[in-house]
Write a protein that holds these residues in place. Sequence first.
Motif, PDB file in Angstrom:
ATOM      1  N   MET A 404       0.820  -1.201   0.000  1.00 27.64           N
ATOM      2  CA  MET A 404       0.000   0.000   0.000  1.00 27.64           C
ATOM      3  C   MET A 404       0.858   1.258   0.000  1.00 27.64           C
ATOM      4  N   ASN A 405       0.521   2.189  -0.890  1.00 18.10           N
ATOM      5  CA  ASN A 405       1.078   3.542  -0.820  1.00 18.10           C
ATOM      6  C   ASN A 405       0.353   4.318   0.266  1.00 18.10           C
ATOM      7  N   VAL A 406       0.961   5.373   0.777  1.00 15.10           N
ATOM      8  CA  VAL A 406       0.276   6.250   1.710  1.00 15.10           C
ATOM      9  C   VAL A 406      -0.870   6.949   0.985  1.00 15.10           C
ATOM     10  N   ASN A 407      -2.010   7.075   1.636  1.00 19.46           N
ATOM     11  CA  ASN A 407      -3.148   7.780   1.055  1.00 19.46           C
ATOM     12  C   ASN A 407      -4.070   8.207   2.182  1.00 19.46           C
ATOM     13  N   PHE A 408      -4.905   9.192   1.912  1.00 19.35           N
ATOM     14  CA  PHE A 408      -5.759   9.738   2.965  1.00 19.35           C
ATOM     15  C   PHE A 408      -6.808   8.739   3.455  1.00 19.35           C
ATOM     16  N   GLY A 409      -7.043   7.670   2.691  1.00 22.41           N
ATOM     17  CA  GLY A 409      -7.970   6.639   3.142  1.00 22.41           C
ATOM     18  C   GLY A 409      -7.469   5.890   4.366  1.00 22.41           C
ATOM     19  N   LEU A 410      -6.167   5.998   4.680  1.00 18.33           N
ATOM     20  CA  LEU A 410      -5.597   5.346   5.854  1.00 18.33           C
ATOM     21  C   LEU A 410      -5.712   6.207   7.110  1.00 18.33           C
ATOM     22  N   PHE A 411      -6.128   7.473   6.956  1.00 18.70           N
ATOM     23  CA  PHE A 411      -6.170   8.412   8.075  1.00 18.70           C
ATOM     24  C   PHE A 411      -7.512   8.327   8.785  1.00 18.70           C
ATOM     25  N   PRO A 412      -7.541   8.566  10.095  1.00 20.15           N
ATOM     26  CA  PRO A 412      -8.829   8.644  10.794  1.00 20.15           C
ATOM     27  C   PRO A 412      -9.681   9.751  10.192  1.00 20.15           C
ATOM     28  N   PRO A 413     -10.997   9.556  10.109  1.00 20.50           N
ATOM     29  CA  PRO A 413     -11.870  10.578   9.514  1.00 20.50           C
ATOM     30  C   PRO A 413     -11.809  11.899  10.278  1.00 20.50           C
ATOM     31  N   LEU A 414     -11.995  12.978   9.557  1.00 14.54           N
ATOM     32  CA  LEU A 414     -12.118  14.293  10.198  1.00 14.54           C
ATOM     33  C   LEU A 414     -13.488  14.383  10.866  1.00 14.54           C
ATOM     34  N   ASP A 415     -13.533  14.916  12.047  1.00 16.94           N
ATOM     35  CA  ASP A 415     -14.797  15.098  12.783  1.00 16.94           C
ATOM     36  C   ASP A 415     -15.531  13.772  12.985  1.00 16.94           C
ATOM     37  N   GLY A 416     -14.790  12.665  12.911  1.00 15.64           N
ATOM     38  CA  GLY A 416     -15.402  11.364  13.161  1.00 15.64           C
ATOM     39  C   GLY A 416     -16.256  10.840  12.038  1.00 15.64           C
ATOM     40  N   VAL A 417     -16.265  11.518  10.891  1.00 12.78           N
ATOM     41  CA  VAL A 417     -17.120  11.091   9.773  1.00 12.78           C
ATOM     42  C   VAL A 417     -16.258  10.923   8.542  1.00 12.78           C
ATOM     43  N   ARG A 418     -16.270   9.732   7.937  1.00  6.71           N
ATOM     44  CA  ARG A 418     -15.501   9.477   6.733  1.00  6.71           C
ATOM     45  C   ARG A 418     -16.033  10.331   5.589  1.00  6.71           C
ATOM     46  N   GLY A 419     -15.181  11.267   5.127  1.00  5.20           N
ATOM     47  CA  GLY A 419     -15.585  12.150   4.045  1.00  5.20           C
ATOM     48  C   GLY A 419     -16.325  13.370   4.549  1.00  5.20           C
ATOM     49  N   GLY A 420     -17.356  13.170   5.342  1.00  5.06           N
ATOM     50  CA  GLY A 420     -18.115  14.292   5.885  1.00  5.06           C
ATOM     51  C   GLY A 420     -18.748  15.115   4.771  1.00  5.06           C
ATOM     52  N   ARG A 421     -19.051  16.355   5.094  1.00  3.44           N
ATOM     53  CA  ARG A 421     -19.670  17.240   4.111  1.00  3.44           C
ATOM     54  C   ARG A 421     -18.674  18.199   3.474  1.00  3.44           C
ATOM     55  N   ARG A 422     -17.426  18.093   3.835  1.00  5.12           N
ATOM     56  CA  ARG A 422     -16.432  18.998   3.282  1.00  5.12           C
ATOM     57  C   ARG A 422     -16.125  18.628   1.831  1.00  5.12           C
ATOM     58  N   GLY A 423     -15.706  19.633   1.040  1.00 14.14           N
ATOM     59  CA  GLY A 423     -15.194  19.360  -0.288  1.00 14.14           C
ATOM     60  C   GLY A 423     -13.845  18.687  -0.185  1.00 14.14           C
ATOM     61  N   ARG A 424     -13.404  18.084  -1.279  1.00 16.54           N
ATOM     62  CA  ARG A 424     -12.165  17.318  -1.236  1.00 16.54           C
ATOM     63  C   ARG A 424     -10.970  18.176  -0.852  1.00 16.54           C
ATOM     64  N   LYS A 425     -10.835  19.355  -1.455  1.00 15.88           N
ATOM     65  CA  LYS A 425      -9.687  20.205  -1.141  1.00 15.88           C
ATOM     66  C   LYS A 425      -9.686  20.612   0.326  1.00 15.88           C
ATOM     67  N   GLU A 426     -10.838  20.974   0.815  1.00 16.48           N
ATOM     68  CA  GLU A 426     -10.942  21.373   2.225  1.00 16.48           C
ATOM     69  C   GLU A 426     -10.653  20.182   3.131  1.00 16.48           C
ATOM     70  N   ARG A 427     -11.139  19.012   2.728  1.00 22.98           N
ATOM     71  CA  ARG A 427     -10.933  17.810   3.533  1.00 22.98           C
ATOM     72  C   ARG A 427      -9.450  17.438   3.580  1.00 22.98           C
ATOM     73  N   TYR A 428      -8.793  17.460   2.416  1.00 24.66           N
ATOM     74  CA  TYR A 428      -7.372  17.119   2.372  1.00 24.66           C
ATOM     75  C   TYR A 428      -6.541  18.121   3.165  1.00 24.66           C
ATOM     76  N   LYS A 429      -6.909  19.391   3.068  1.00 21.54           N
ATOM     77  CA  LYS A 429      -6.201  20.413   3.851  1.00 21.54           C
ATOM     78  C   LYS A 429      -6.420  20.167   5.337  1.00 21.54           C
TER      79      LYS A 429
END
Length: 451
Positions: A404-429
């Motif tokens: 596996m390469n490193v990717n954001f799918g390995l990180f704990p979700p922001l705010d406890g929600v996978r993906g959430g309502r944020r846009g991708r750029k905001e989420r990655y930031k």
Amino acid sequence: MTETLHIVGGGMAGSEAAWQAAQMGVSVVIHEMRPKVGTFAHKTGHLAEMVCSNSFRSDDDEQNAVGLLHWEMRAAGALIMEMADAHALPAGGALAVDREPFAESVTARLRAHPNIRVEGTEITSLPAEGKWIIATGPLTSGALAEAIAAETGQESLAFFDAIAPILYFDSIDMTKAWMQSRYDKGETEEERTAYLNCPMDRDQYEAFIDALLAAEKTEFKPGETAGYFDGCLPIEVMAERGRETLRHGPMKPVGLTNPHQPDVKAHAVVQLRRDNALGTLYNIVGFQTKMKYGAQKEVLRMIPGLEEARFARLGGIHRNTFINAPTLLDDQMRLHSRPNLRFAGQITGVEGYVESAAMGLLAGRMAAAEILGAPLASPPQETAMGALIHHITGGAEAKTFQPMNVNFGLFPPLDGVRGGRRGRKERYKGYTDRAKAAWQGWLGQTALAAE
């Protein structure tokens, strides 16, 4: 006098592990069998030799997980990143490296370190005593691979990896090819023209696919299975998955305009990336291949602009080995059955130069801290390194474990929600901001522990 740390393998992971441990004041011995014992892919006896691509991939530390990993390694004083930056080549938003000077510089720095000794020895068994890091990478020698398999009580997992061809720039027809990074990405003119592009119309593409599918290819030995890592598929395998697969992969034509025919949209584009500082060598991006040498020359010379191509290195395929880390390693990267042994790098099931070096960085620090009597906790999972080590030491599903390469799918979700309502750029930031703060906190704690 502190105990000596022994490291088997002088690739990306072993080199970084040695540097980190030595910087903490621990004596280190690197056991590197090359050049006395060679491998299929290595050409020199240098430490940290790059054998496949010369790219460390994206250097964007706000929108890309591997760019974030670059940032964390730089913050930790990683030798691999320091030398990569010193020998960087223009590559748009990627960090490409002049491979030979890079490896020479890493080797020189390690050999000059007062706490490091390099021995040209092949280790063929698992040591019963002492502190060891096994960082032999995907080309682990047969004898050691057998020893690992015997100790773990299961067959080593394996997949097949392929190498892309490298050719001479002066053999490329620049009346057909042109220089441009996709979407003109880059802050300087050099970066915006970092890639060389060869266009194909529909008929040329279809003929290329036909030739690719019909070409003579390397055959596997009896009992071997072709389980490839999806991030490094041979072009023939991609073509077998569908005639349009390459057009949506390494041959995608988007974001590029041919200055020779600006009103004609290419059906497909083959990209090449500079492979050395002189600009005399270029590698074909994403063109890992298992075609036999004669077939490679014939098929690749069908690409417009490469009709007279001369090859500095043809592509090839080799067997990679890695362990089922989630079942075998603890969160300190130690083998459950032999805690004196740590594993690091690609043999643990991470994929990529940077990921391998990052796991070497952690293994080196953890081993040194243990020797110094101040054990380190694993970094927070919110960091890129923490996400990787968590994945390989228990986060992944053992039954289906693959590199596996490193990717954001390995990180704990922001705010406890996978993906959430944020846009991708905001989420990655959000991921990168959170990771940087957590990494700096962990580095601060490890500095205090080292004191």
